[in-house]
Design a protein around this motif. Structure first.
Motif, PDB file in Angstrom:
ATOM      1  N   MET A 259       0.827  -0.807   0.330  1.00 42.74           N
ATOM      2  CA  MET A 259       0.398  -0.226   0.087  1.00 42.74           C
ATOM      3  C   MET A 259       0.939   1.703  -0.145  1.00 42.74           C
ATOM      4  O   MET A 259       0.564   2.167   0.580  1.00 42.74           O
ATOM      5  N   ASP A 260       2.261   0.974  -0.779  1.00 43.53           N
ATOM      6  CA  ASP A 260       3.415   1.952  -0.658  1.00 43.53           C
ATOM      7  C   ASP A 260       2.852   2.669   1.289  1.00 43.53           C
ATOM      8  O   ASP A 260       3.002   4.518   1.449  1.00 43.53           O
ATOM      9  N   TRP A 261       3.273   2.941   2.185  1.00 40.83           N
ATOM     10  CA  TRP A 261       3.457   3.631   3.392  1.00 40.83           C
ATOM     11  C   TRP A 261       4.102   2.752   4.499  1.00 40.83           C
ATOM     12  O   TRP A 261       4.208   1.787   5.299  1.00 40.83           O
ATOM     13  N   GLU A 262       5.354   3.327   3.774  1.00 32.82           N
ATOM     14  CA  GLU A 262       6.665   2.741   5.264  1.00 32.82           C
ATOM     15  C   GLU A 262       6.645   3.268   6.937  1.00 32.82           C
ATOM     16  O   GLU A 262       7.546   2.635   7.004  1.00 32.82           O
ATOM     17  N   ARG A 263       5.521   3.876   7.001  1.00 29.87           N
ATOM     18  CA  ARG A 263       5.533   4.004   8.466  1.00 29.87           C
ATOM     19  C   ARG A 263       4.947   2.824   8.741  1.00 29.87           C
ATOM     20  O   ARG A 263       4.447   1.966   8.589  1.00 29.87           O
ATOM     21  N   PRO A 264       4.460   2.820  10.440  1.00 30.04           N
ATOM     22  CA  PRO A 264       4.102   1.979  11.260  1.00 30.04           C
ATOM     23  C   PRO A 264       2.402   1.765  10.797  1.00 30.04           C
ATOM     24  O   PRO A 264       2.300   2.399  10.154  1.00 30.04           O
ATOM     25  N   ILE A 265       2.524   0.503  10.876  1.00 25.82           N
ATOM     26  CA  ILE A 265       0.860  -0.078  11.319  1.00 25.82           C
ATOM     27  C   ILE A 265       0.391  -0.571  11.921  1.00 25.82           C
ATOM     28  O   ILE A 265       1.873  -1.914  12.298  1.00 25.82           O
ATOM     29  N   LEU A 266      -0.633  -0.618  12.478  1.00 21.19           N
ATOM     30  CA  LEU A 266      -1.441  -1.884  13.752  1.00 21.19           C
ATOM     31  C   LEU A 266      -2.191  -1.736  12.774  1.00 21.19           C
ATOM     32  O   LEU A 266      -3.428  -1.957  11.900  1.00 21.19           O
ATOM     33  N   THR A 267      -2.282  -3.762  12.950  1.00 22.45           N
ATOM     34  CA  THR A 267      -3.215  -4.364  12.148  1.00 22.45           C
ATOM     35  C   THR A 267      -3.889  -4.488  13.609  1.00 22.45           C
ATOM     36  O   THR A 267      -4.159  -5.591  14.529  1.00 22.45           O
ATOM     37  N   ASP A 268      -5.670  -4.681  13.621  1.00 16.53           N
ATOM     38  CA  ASP A 268      -7.275  -4.993  14.688  1.00 16.53           C
ATOM     39  C   ASP A 268      -6.863  -6.976  14.463  1.00 16.53           C
ATOM     40  O   ASP A 268      -6.325  -7.394  13.369  1.00 16.53           O
ATOM     41  N   SER A 269      -6.733  -7.891  15.202  1.00 16.39           N
ATOM     42  CA  SER A 269      -7.238  -9.008  15.572  1.00 16.39           C
ATOM     43  C   SER A 269      -8.420 -10.082  14.203  1.00 16.39           C
ATOM     44  O   SER A 269      -8.208 -11.175  13.722  1.00 16.39           O
ATOM     45  N   GLY A 270      -9.686  -9.262  13.846  1.00 19.38           N
ATOM     46  CA  GLY A 270     -10.418  -9.955  13.310  1.00 19.38           C
ATOM     47  C   GLY A 270     -11.279 -10.165  13.787  1.00 19.38           C
ATOM     48  O   GLY A 270     -12.301 -10.082  13.748  1.00 19.38           O
ATOM     49  N   GLY A 271     -11.393  -9.985  15.417  1.00 20.28           N
ATOM     50  CA  GLY A 271     -12.759  -9.939  15.711  1.00 20.28           C
ATOM     51  C   GLY A 271     -14.127  -9.441  15.169  1.00 20.28           C
ATOM     52  O   GLY A 271     -15.355 -10.158  15.478  1.00 20.28           O
ATOM     53  N   PHE A 272     -13.270  -8.289  15.886  1.00 17.76           N
ATOM     54  CA  PHE A 272     -14.755  -7.167  15.655  1.00 17.76           C
ATOM     55  C   PHE A 272     -15.921  -7.484  15.102  1.00 17.76           C
ATOM     56  O   PHE A 272     -16.723  -7.376  14.809  1.00 17.76           O
ATOM     57  N   GLN A 273     -14.763  -7.232  13.320  1.00 12.99           N
ATOM     58  CA  GLN A 273     -15.705  -7.145  12.192  1.00 12.99           C
ATOM     59  C   GLN A 273     -16.373  -8.471  12.134  1.00 12.99           C
ATOM     60  O   GLN A 273     -17.594  -9.266  11.369  1.00 12.99           O
ATOM     61  N   VAL A 274     -15.804  -9.842  12.579  1.00 12.64           N
ATOM     62  CA  VAL A 274     -16.155 -11.185  12.454  1.00 12.64           C
ATOM     63  C   VAL A 274     -17.508 -10.880  13.271  1.00 12.64           C
ATOM     64  O   VAL A 274     -18.815 -11.228  13.416  1.00 12.64           O
ATOM     65  N   MET A 275     -18.060 -10.447  14.362  1.00 14.40           N
ATOM     66  CA  MET A 275     -19.006 -10.467  15.407  1.00 14.40           C
ATOM     67  C   MET A 275     -19.727  -9.037  14.002  1.00 14.40           C
ATOM     68  O   MET A 275     -21.063  -9.772  14.966  1.00 14.40           O
ATOM     69  N   SER A 276     -19.227  -8.103  13.977  1.00 13.34           N
ATOM     70  CA  SER A 276     -20.314  -7.407  13.240  1.00 13.34           C
ATOM     71  C   SER A 276     -20.844  -7.527  12.246  1.00 13.34           C
ATOM     72  O   SER A 276     -21.763  -7.298  11.572  1.00 13.34           O
ATOM     73  N   LEU A 277     -19.514  -8.611  10.907  1.00 12.27           N
ATOM     74  CA  LEU A 277     -19.939  -7.862   9.076  1.00 12.27           C
ATOM     75  C   LEU A 277     -19.881 -10.303   9.186  1.00 12.27           C
ATOM     76  O   LEU A 277     -21.162  -9.687   7.901  1.00 12.27           O
ATOM     77  N   ALA A 278     -19.868 -10.380   9.768  1.00 14.20           N
ATOM     78  CA  ALA A 278     -19.681 -11.894   9.462  1.00 14.20           C
ATOM     79  C   ALA A 278     -20.775 -12.898   9.158  1.00 14.20           C
ATOM     80  O   ALA A 278     -21.858 -12.456  10.276  1.00 14.20           O
ATOM     81  N   GLY A 279     -21.535 -12.961   8.078  1.00 13.46           N
ATOM     82  CA  GLY A 279     -22.709 -14.311   8.735  1.00 13.46           C
ATOM     83  C   GLY A 279     -22.427 -15.516   9.123  1.00 13.46           C
ATOM     84  O   GLY A 279     -21.901 -16.439   8.821  1.00 13.46           O
ATOM     85  N   LEU A 280     -23.490 -15.804   9.613  1.00 14.09           N
ATOM     86  CA  LEU A 280     -23.890 -17.040  10.501  1.00 14.09           C
ATOM     87  C   LEU A 280     -22.580 -17.820  10.921  1.00 14.09           C
ATOM     88  O   LEU A 280     -21.748 -18.978  10.683  1.00 14.09           O
ATOM     89  N   ARG A 281     -22.340 -17.117  11.770  1.00 14.18           N
ATOM     90  CA  ARG A 281     -20.781 -17.133  12.435  1.00 14.18           C
ATOM     91  C   ARG A 281     -20.719 -18.336  13.819  1.00 14.18           C
ATOM     92  O   ARG A 281     -22.119 -18.172  14.376  1.00 14.18           O
ATOM     93  N   LYS A 282     -20.113 -18.994  14.015  1.00 14.25           N
ATOM     94  CA  LYS A 282     -20.068 -20.203  14.775  1.00 14.25           C
ATOM     95  C   LYS A 282     -19.074 -20.230  16.487  1.00 14.25           C
ATOM     96  O   LYS A 282     -18.167 -20.423  15.663  1.00 14.25           O
TER      97      LYS A 282
END
Length: 375
Positions: free
Chosen positions: A83-106
């Protein structure tokens, strides 16, 4: 290779200013992290995001694992190069999006299985897989995999969720391993309950992390309840590590969070609002779509030095928004991100000289004036 470290340089009450050092550069705190969900801050070039004053961006594990895929990004040289960004990046774990966006989660002890919101394909996310994806992306600050319950919820449900998140925190720590120059942050849970938050903080301290997030807030509980939790939650976390409030927020949320000891925040609000014509100024929120701006030759905010304010009138910005021109999203997003970074810089300066109370009073007084009178 230099390592990850945090230096606290001044405090004023609970408010703190300092520097997080990473091999990819320094992050001045309090820090606001623009959100680059799918390896881009929408409507912005990376160099433009940097020009607003941002030291670090946030990327989304859930979105990037689904499209274009973490393994593909790794083959192409990692997220920074991609993405052409050479400075720090923080990534979230995916947990929040799984809870809020994903369908039929178990949800099980092992992790979460879910269907992609894009094409319905099946995926599994566990603490171990989350750590693997974030390593493939090459992020500088990795977040533990956790479960984030929506509020309000029964205390028993919040407690069970918090304890599961703490077990997942240990598994995240084990799977993260030894990665010099990269940091792993634990995430405190416990809803609005001081005792549960204390138990969570104790569990995270015993595992040991490079930084600590206050999770599970800004999920519908309202500002008053959020501030109530922030009156005790940051103080339960180690003093000598950065404290990150996830998913916050509006300018007055940010000022209130910093006042209570928070060092880092992220939110889609400035960029998303820019695309919908909502603009943040020192005198509050301006809706550029309103007809009152049609003949207004003045800038959005006379005290702002961003390109939208320097070079364009409200009349022009109203016109390009109503005409659905792409430059509208570019200019309004740039302005909003610039405003947020100016706000962080003003808070850092105020804390450094022991004048946070004065800053806060001026901030609220200016906003109470409301927007300029129409021409």
């Amino acid at each position: 290779m230099s390592t990850f470290s945090y230096t606290l340089s001044a405090r004023d009450g609970a408010a703190r200013t300092g520097v997080i050092s990473t091999p990819r550069g320094e992050i001045r705190t309090p820090a606001f992290m623009p959100v680059g969900t799918a390896a881009t801050v929408k409507a912005m070039m990376p160099a433009s995001v940097r020009e607003t004053g941002a030291d670090i961006l946030l990327g989304n594990t859930y979105h990037l694992m689904l499209r274009p895929g973490a393994e593909r990004i790794a083959r192409l040289g990692g997220l920074h190069k991609f993405m052409d960004w050479e400075r720090p990046i923080l990534t979230d774990s995916g947990g929040f999006q799984v809870m809020s966006l994903a369908g039929l989660r178990k949800l099980t002890e092992e992790g979460v299985t879910f269907k992609s919101h894009i094409d319905g394909s099946k995926h599994e996310l566990t603490p171990e897989r989350s750590m693997e994806i974030q390593a493939l992306l090459g992020s500088d600050i990795v977040m533990c995999f956790d479960e984030c319950p929506a509020l309000p919820a029964e205390r028993s449900a919040i407690e069970a969720s918090m304890k599961l998140s703490m077990r997942w925190a240990q598994r995240s720590r084990d799977a993260f391993g030894d990665r010099p120059g990269h940091a792993l942050f634990g995430i405190q849970q416990g809803g609005l309950d001081e005792e549960l938050r204390g138990q969570s903080a104790e569990a995270l301290r015993s595992i040991g992390f490079d930084g600590y997030a206050v999770g599970g807030l800004a999920v519908g509980e309202g500002q008053e309840a959020m501030f109530g939790a922030l009156d005790f939650a940051p103080g339960q976390l180690p003093e000598d590590k950065p404290r990150y409030l996830m998913g916050v927020g509006k300018p007055d949320d940010i000022v209130g969070a910093v006042k209570r000891g928070i060092d880092m925040m992220d939110c889609v609000l400035p960029s998303r609002s820019g695309r919908t014509g909502q603009v943040f100024t020192r005198r509050g929120v301006v809706n550029i779509k309103n007809a009152r701006h049609m003949d207004d030759p003045r800038p959005l905010d006379e005290a702002c030095s961003c390109p939208a304010c320097r070079n364009y009138s409200r009349a022009y910005l109203h016109h390009v928004f109503r005409s659905q021109e792409i430059i509208s999203s570019m200019l309004l997003t740039w302005h909003n991100l610039h405003y947020y970074q100016d706000l962080m810089a003003e808070m850092r300066a105020a804390i450094a000289i022991g004048d946070f109370a004065g800053f806060e009073a001026r901030f609220h007084a200016e906003r109470e004036k409301g927007d300029l009178e129409p021409v």
